[in-house]
Design a protein around this motif. Sequence first.
Motif, PDB file in Angstrom:
ATOM      1  N   ALA A  64       1.032  -1.294  -0.081  1.00  0.00           N
ATOM      2  CA  ALA A  64       0.330  -0.027  -0.105  1.00  0.00           C
ATOM      3  C   ALA A  64       0.931   1.370  -0.077  1.00  0.00           C
ATOM      4  O   ALA A  64       1.992   1.185   0.498  1.00  0.00           O
ATOM      5  N   VAL A  65       0.424   2.260  -0.619  1.00  0.00           N
ATOM      6  CA  VAL A  65       0.837   3.448  -0.647  1.00  0.00           C
ATOM      7  C   VAL A  65      -0.010   4.464   0.151  1.00  0.00           C
ATOM      8  O   VAL A  65      -0.991   4.962  -0.385  1.00  0.00           O
ATOM      9  N   GLY A  66       0.356   5.203   1.282  1.00  0.00           N
ATOM     10  CA  GLY A  66      -0.461   5.855   2.291  1.00  0.00           C
ATOM     11  C   GLY A  66      -1.430   5.022   2.911  1.00  0.00           C
ATOM     12  O   GLY A  66      -1.399   3.637   3.052  1.00  0.00           O
ATOM     13  N   SER A  67      -2.426   5.745   3.436  1.00  0.00           N
ATOM     14  CA  SER A  67      -3.206   5.192   4.463  1.00  0.00           C
ATOM     15  C   SER A  67      -4.743   5.169   3.697  1.00  0.00           C
ATOM     16  O   SER A  67      -5.174   5.896   2.875  1.00  0.00           O
ATOM     17  N   ALA A  68      -5.295   3.804   3.500  1.00  0.00           N
ATOM     18  CA  ALA A  68      -6.587   3.574   2.942  1.00  0.00           C
ATOM     19  C   ALA A  68      -7.804   4.277   3.804  1.00  0.00           C
ATOM     20  O   ALA A  68      -8.736   3.505   4.250  1.00  0.00           O
ATOM     21  N   THR A  69      -7.553   5.369   4.346  1.00  0.00           N
ATOM     22  CA  THR A  69      -8.704   6.294   5.140  1.00  0.00           C
ATOM     23  C   THR A  69      -9.585   6.830   4.421  1.00  0.00           C
ATOM     24  O   THR A  69      -9.380   7.279   3.090  1.00  0.00           O
ATOM     25  N   SER A  70     -10.769   6.839   4.903  1.00  0.00           N
ATOM     26  CA  SER A  70     -11.890   7.616   4.061  1.00  0.00           C
ATOM     27  C   SER A  70     -11.556   8.795   3.648  1.00  0.00           C
ATOM     28  O   SER A  70     -11.063   9.748   4.565  1.00  0.00           O
ATOM     29  N   GLY A  71     -11.906   9.460   2.424  1.00  0.00           N
ATOM     30  CA  GLY A  71     -11.570  10.643   1.943  1.00  0.00           C
ATOM     31  C   GLY A  71      -9.982  10.980   1.581  1.00  0.00           C
ATOM     32  O   GLY A  71      -9.567  11.952   1.385  1.00  0.00           O
ATOM     33  N   ASN A  72      -9.099  10.076   1.552  1.00  0.00           N
ATOM     34  CA  ASN A  72      -7.713  10.301   1.276  1.00  0.00           C
ATOM     35  C   ASN A  72      -7.464  10.109  -0.179  1.00  0.00           C
ATOM     36  O   ASN A  72      -7.914   8.866  -0.831  1.00  0.00           O
ATOM     37  N   PRO A  73      -7.213  11.089  -1.066  1.00  0.00           N
ATOM     38  CA  PRO A  73      -7.080  11.337  -2.231  1.00  0.00           C
ATOM     39  C   PRO A  73      -5.923  10.803  -2.963  1.00  0.00           C
ATOM     40  O   PRO A  73      -5.683  10.438  -4.023  1.00  0.00           O
ATOM     41  N   ALA A  74      -4.960  10.324  -1.821  1.00  0.00           N
ATOM     42  CA  ALA A  74      -3.657   9.753  -2.326  1.00  0.00           C
ATOM     43  C   ALA A  74      -3.245   8.452  -2.211  1.00  0.00           C
ATOM     44  O   ALA A  74      -1.873   8.131  -2.286  1.00  0.00           O
TER      45      ALA A  74
END
Length: 170
Positions: A64-74
């Motif tokens: 994964a690249v970044g966090s799969a949190t709600s609203g994360n565009p990246a």
Amino acid sequence: FGSTTSPTVGTNPIAVAIGDLNGDGCDDVVVANQGSDDVTVLLTTPPALAQVYGTNCGGPTISAVGSATSGNPAFGVRVSNGRATAPMLFMFSVAPADLALPPSTCRLLLANPIAQLLLFTDGTGQVTYTFGVPGSASLLGADAYFQGAIFHVPGGAFADTLDISDALRV
């Protein structure tokens, strides 16, 4: 509690209790406020998970690249350790599987892929597909599964054609 900010509570807090109030597996906080004669309930949000599972076949790895949190565009998914400048089939599903791909030891770790994209690795054998996670409460707790298959002709681990990554559950 990873936050470095102080939460807002009522007037003159005198007691605190910690426990999982909503059954999501995360500790929540309740503060008794003497001055305002009320309680403050602070619900925590479980962290988004990105778990690699299975074994790659031929070398490619997934992460994964970044966090799969709600609203994360990246947020995105990266496949590394593949053949340089090669076509790659990037697969997505909403369910896991464990399907043998004889005669090799390779395995398809997604059930009925609902999306497949043709991407290309860069000069280092890596490709990153970035997509935003919509800010929708209906997606909280939903699982998504990803796997990549990089063309490596001849010499791929599966049918002398493909090297297949491990899988990622988000």
